[in-house]
Design a protein around this motif. Sequence first.
Motif: not given
Length: 162
Positions: A151-162
């Motif tokens: 519910d909270y993302i403190r950074q840019v999310i990218d393809v390698y995170h998921i």
Amino acid sequence: MTTDLQAVCAFLYREARHLDDREWEPWLALYAPDAEYWMPAWDDDDQLTEDPQSEISLIYYPDRNGLEDRVFRIKTERSSASMPEPRTNHMLTNIEVLAERDDAVDVRYNFHTLSHRYKITDHFFGTVYVTLRRHGDSFLIGRKKIVLKNDYIRQVIDVYHI
């Protein structure tokens, strides 16, 4: 045609391994040229956005060209959000076949990814809905929808995170 769950699991584990090992070209090769890659966002009413064309998404690529561009920027250090690249560890669970057709299979699974960068470890978790198209004796990803449940993302999310 009954899909071998073990073959589905092996394919999904291979995708996760390619991400963890930063093997970008083999990872891209798992995607069909017209593969849609979508991570909807949560709106103010705690509902997922439904249309990547008219609503906010965390990530949206309508085909593999977007993924190829993303990988190009990561590999050539043209992505400040990815420098240095985080160390990741993907864990997949609850893999289940939802539907089968002659040429494809719809799969649902949960993921938990640990991402370590700058002496901080972040956790990303959620559910993935993926359509795997039969391709020889394996599969290609035809569509991937990632429901990130943080519910909270403190950074840019990218393809390698998921």
